[in-house]
Design a protein around this motif. Sequence first.
Motif: not given
Length: 157
Positions: A114-119, A124-126, A135-140
Amino acid sequence: MHSRTLLGPFEINESIYLEMVKYYIEVYHLPPLAAKIYSFLIFDFERKGITFDELVDIFKSSKSSVSGSLQLLLSQRLIVDITLADERKRHFFLNEDYIKIRFEQVVQRLEKELSIVKQLQEFNQDREQHHANFNLYKDLLENNISNLRETLKEISN
């Protein structure tokens, strides 16, 4: 109907046993002998335990190989050893907290991921499509962590 086989002092089902050995080798990266010993101890439903010498005899392995496997399993807290009051020999048992330990390890791995996905998401915000997938993966991941923590609370009570 499961066929029962006597292996040492425990009655096991050989097909389940072999499936467990394969699973612990593949998923937990245990060496083959450690996976065999660990799987074998799971069949100790009466919590009789087993001695070092019995393990050497059952698995027809060298004392150093069995010792190394036991040390690995002890260091990973998958098993425990107890010296009974009336004996000098240590008896090895499955750690009763193994389910809690496993869930804690899964939570730790998911939290790291989760930490890596958030980073990655911040980096890759743009890119909208990637952002939605993150977001889907983070929510899961967050939901799974939450569910596992709830289960850990129930196990601890």
